[in-house]
Design a protein around this motif. Structure first.
Motif, PDB file in Angstrom:
ATOM      1  N   ALA A 294       0.698  -7.855   1.259  1.00 13.95           N
ATOM      2  CA  ALA A 294       2.590  -7.783   1.304  1.00 13.95           C
ATOM      3  C   ALA A 294       2.917  -7.797   0.232  1.00 13.95           C
ATOM      4  N   ASP A 295       2.354  -8.375  -0.920  1.00 10.85           N
ATOM      5  CA  ASP A 295       3.255  -8.056  -2.247  1.00 10.85           C
ATOM      6  C   ASP A 295       3.203  -6.454  -2.491  1.00 10.85           C
ATOM      7  N   ASN A 296       2.132  -6.090  -2.542  1.00 11.94           N
ATOM      8  CA  ASN A 296       1.909  -4.561  -2.646  1.00 11.94           C
ATOM      9  C   ASN A 296       2.498  -3.561  -2.226  1.00 11.94           C
ATOM     10  N   ASN A 297       2.955  -4.564  -0.771  1.00 12.84           N
ATOM     11  CA  ASN A 297       3.379  -2.855   0.184  1.00 12.84           C
ATOM     12  C   ASN A 297       2.588  -2.333   0.946  1.00 12.84           C
ATOM     13  N   ILE A 298       1.300  -2.731   1.013  1.00 10.92           N
ATOM     14  CA  ILE A 298       0.292  -2.148   1.331  1.00 10.92           C
ATOM     15  C   ILE A 298       0.027  -2.266   3.196  1.00 10.92           C
ATOM     16  N   LYS A 299       0.956  -1.181   3.851  1.00 12.42           N
ATOM     17  CA  LYS A 299       1.187  -0.590   5.356  1.00 12.42           C
ATOM     18  C   LYS A 299       0.429  -0.907   6.033  1.00 12.42           C
ATOM     19  N   ASN A 300      -0.839   0.047   5.860  1.00 13.49           N
ATOM     20  CA  ASN A 300      -1.694   0.518   6.200  1.00 13.49           C
ATOM     21  C   ASN A 300      -3.195  -0.472   6.497  1.00 13.49           C
ATOM     22  N   LEU A 301      -2.731  -1.450   6.137  1.00 14.58           N
ATOM     23  CA  LEU A 301      -3.808  -2.982   6.467  1.00 14.58           C
ATOM     24  C   LEU A 301      -3.017  -3.229   7.729  1.00 14.58           C
ATOM     25  N   LYS A 302      -3.977  -3.359   9.309  1.00 18.27           N
ATOM     26  CA  LYS A 302      -4.087  -4.023   9.388  1.00 18.27           C
ATOM     27  C   LYS A 302      -4.661  -5.612  10.555  1.00 18.27           C
ATOM     28  N   PHE A 303      -4.471  -6.226  10.401  1.00 19.66           N
ATOM     29  CA  PHE A 303      -5.541  -7.577  10.688  1.00 19.66           C
ATOM     30  C   PHE A 303      -5.374  -8.140  12.253  1.00 19.66           C
ATOM     31  N   LEU A 304      -6.838  -7.840  12.442  1.00 22.37           N
ATOM     32  CA  LEU A 304      -7.135  -8.714  14.111  1.00 22.37           C
ATOM     33  C   LEU A 304      -7.558 -10.114  14.064  1.00 22.37           C
ATOM     34  N   THR A 305      -6.989 -11.651  14.212  1.00 20.21           N
ATOM     35  CA  THR A 305      -7.473 -12.463  12.907  1.00 20.21           C
ATOM     36  C   THR A 305      -8.775 -12.885  14.765  1.00 20.21           C
TER      37      THR A 305
END
Lengths: 327, 347
Positions: free
Chosen positions: B145-156
């Motif tokens: 979030a802090d580095n604005n990496i939008k192509n990481l998504k999490f299936l928790t």
């Protein structure tokens, strides 16, 4: 200069590369003839022949590099059969973008290791593929084995003593910490082991089996020997040598030194009445100074560890992918 | 010689028969590795609990990952153990063999760099684990979030232990619990104290090395054989009453509690951790994955509750092996069936 596809096309650039790098470092009277194939002198004894490929990542690591590894791997496989390694071939698959300086460092390391092991690199090949500066090496090797020698994985006998030539897991731990970019004092144990095998054989010890402890670690190697021989191996937990650095790392990462690979250690099985002598001989050598008696062979099947609490637990071979590209 | 004496106590125990449970998968493994399980007296039955995160992940979660593996532009990344867990149709490993994009990482942090280097790929990270792993995931999500990496998504599929233990205690079939030491490092001993008090149970928090385990097991046998209720912290060097406040704060910043389905157990209210509203753009659709299909005959659901031993399952060692797992407990190196199958022999 960077390696390009033209360096593997078989033309002038290939010749130049062979001349400048391979021939200048590997030179010996057989290779220098630059024939299509090496003509070898008659071998006195049974020819022993093996081959191994090397894809380790990273190419250089504390204690070694892919070049040293590629010579040690094949030399050690021959030595573990009781053979004296004599000749190697070295085939390279290079990726475009590789610096020739890097290649030369690798080749120089191979030459130095071959010199230490007393083997000649007598033939080779180079191909170039598109890529990102990678190097893959295949070495094949021929050794000579005295006709009376019957060292074999299937030759363990109940009553044999199992000797380990040194600490477990060093190479594996080194590669892992390099990949994780951790700063440690770890060093790969990568080494040619033919001289220590020769020293034991020269001492007249009736060695039953030898295996170098590579991928899969002691657990896997011991399981293979027990299966091949139809015996059981009992190892003693408190006697297995593991360096503090490897212990610490495996503790943190949940790894088991029993399934971590080495590149310069062996398991040696000898009759129990020759164990003391074999141990002393091994401890007198450069790469065997930390040798210990690690266990015994009994009737039965499988590999078991006598725990510090006094119970036995089953030792399991490595399962799954482990750490890929370790050698 | 003190260790040998403690070992002899466990070996020679002849008091009332005890059914004890080690909750944590790492304990299951360590009890074999140290040889402690092998020397327990026959009057002590030691069963394993639901403490292997892979084992309690429902099939619909795997199915969702498989779906992503076949979605163009997506790459599923997991801890190695997850690859072989059977979904209702296939595992991620089978999906990969059929051309799906699924691979494993050594640590979730490495995915931050990877995602930056490959902006055209959407990486779906399988965030599985208990309280021990949740802070790691929270840190990675915060950094994304802090580095604005939008192509990481999490299936928790993150789960919390006290709710599962509460469920087990309510069934009242276990004489004493060896509580998870790593979880307690984060949560503190307090939640376990509360459970022990509420249900009148014997609970001992233990470490993982041979001397630590030995001490914890002796304490557990001593106290449970006398029917003493309470919590004993036999891992005091690292487990404090209040736990790790920094890790708890990190988890609270990113996650909130919600209902979760545990494979074979069913829905346990408030036992899951889900991304908060503020971070929802990183969620790959983790809520509501409640369907849980267990293959016919598979005893996983009774095994994770300690109601059955792996060897009582009709598939164990036959149709179900670590190479071809039928149930989730046979997959992970911390799964009860896998450990029992591989380490079972002692003589």
């Amino acid at each position: 200069m960077k390696i390009a596809l033209r360096h593997g096309a078989g033309g002038e650039e290939t010749s130049q590369l062979i001349h400048d790098i391979f021939a200048s470092h590997f030179q010996n009277e057989i290779l220098n003839k630059m024939e299509d194939a090496a003509v070898l002198p008659k071998i006195d004894g049974a020819p022993v022949f093996t081959s191994d490929s090397f894809v380790v990542e990273p190419l250089f690591f504390p204690g070694g590099d892919i070049g040293k590894l590629s010579v040690c791997g094949t030399v050690n496989d021959l030595a573990c059969m009781g053979a004296k390694p004599l000749y190697l071939t070295a085939s390279f698959i290079l990726e475009t973008g590789l610096e020739t300086e890097t290649l030369e460092k690798i080749v120089a390391s191979m030459a130095a290791t071959a010199k230490e092991a007393g083997v000649k690199i007598v033939a080779g090949d180079t191909k170039v593929v598109e890529g990102n500066g990678g190097v893959y090496i295949n070495t094949a090797g021929i050794g000579m084995r005295p006709p009376a020698c019957n060292i074999s994985a299937a030759n363990l006998k109940a009553g044999d003593t199992v000797i380990l030539t040194g600490t477990l897991g060093d190479h594996h731990a080194t590669i892992l910490t390099q990949r994780l970019q951790m700063e440690t004092s770890l060093q790969s144990d990568c080494a040619p082991l033919n001289h220590i095998v020769q020293t034991v054989l020269d001492a007249g010890i009736d060695v039953h089996a030898i295996r170098d402890i590579t991928r899969g670690g002691l657990a896997t190697v011991a399981t293979e020997l027990a299966e091949a021989s139809g015996c059981r191996i009992n190892l003693e937990e408190e006697k297995l040598p593991v360096s503090e650095a490897v212990k610490g790392l495996s503790g943190i990462l949940g790894l088991d030194p029993l399934t971590m690979g080495n590149e310069g250690k062996m398991l040696v099985a000898v009759p129990c009445n020759e164990a003391e002598k074999a141990l002393a001989v091994l401890q007198s050598t450069k790469y065997g100074k930390d040798a210990v008696v690690a266990g015994e062979v009994t009737e039965g099947a499988g590999v078991f560890l006598l725990t510090a609490l006094g119970s036995y637990r089953k030792v399991l071979p490595l399962r799954g992918e482990g750490l890929p590209r370790i050698c | 010689m003190r260790e040998k004496e403690l070992a002899a106590f466990l070996q020679q125990y002849k008091g009332r028969p005890l059914k004890l449970m080690e909750v944590c998968g790492t304990h299951t493994s360590a009890l074999y590795r140290t040889g402690l399980r092998q020397l327990l007296s026959e009057t002590i039955t030691l069963v394993s609990g639901p403490g292997c995160p892979v084992c309690v992940t429902p099939s619909s979660y795997i199915d969702k990952l498989v779906e992503y593996a076949f979605t163009p532009g997506c790459q599923v990344m997991t801890f190695g153990d997850m690859l072989a867990v059977p979904g209702s149709k296939m595992s991620l490993a089978e999906a990969r063999d059929q051309g799906g994009a699924a691979d494993f990482f050594y640590s979730p942090e490495e995915m931050l760099e990877k995602a930056k280097a490959q902006p055209e790929t959407t990486f779906i990270l399988a965030a599985v684990g208990f309280e021990t792993t949740a802070p790691v995931w929270a840190t990675v999500i915060k950094m994304a979030a802090d580095n604005n990496i939008k192509n990481l998504k999490f299936l928790t599929a993150l789960k919390t232990m006290p709710q599962a233990l509460s469920f087990l205690c309510s069934k009242g079939r276990i004489d004493g619990f060896l509580c998870p030491g790593h979880v307690a490092v984060i949560t503190g001993s307090e939640p376990f104290e509360e459970l022990a008090e509420a249900y009148g149970e014997t609970m001992v928090i233990g470490g993982f090395s041979q001397p630590q385990l030995l001490r914890a097991m002796v304490r557990l046998v001593l106290e449970s054989s006398k029917g003493h209720a309470g919590l004993w912290n036999e891992y005091p060097s690292v487990v404090k009453r209040e736990g790790n406040a920094a890790a708890q704060k990190m988890v609270d910043e990113i996650f909130e509690a919600g209902d979760a389905v545990w494979r074979g157990v069913g829905l346990l209210p408030g036992s899951g951790l889900y991304l908060k509203e503020k971070y929802k753009e990183f969620d790959a659709g983790s809520r509501g994955l409640n369907e849980d299909r267990i293959p016919p005959g598979c005893l996983c659901s009774r095994i994770v509750l300690g109601d059955a031993l792996p060897t009582q399952c009709p598939h164990f060692g036959k149709r179900c092996t670590p190479e071809h797992p039928v149930g989730a407990c046979m997959v992970s190196s911390e799964g009860t069936c896998c450990i029992t199958y591989r380490e079972g022999g002692t003589t």
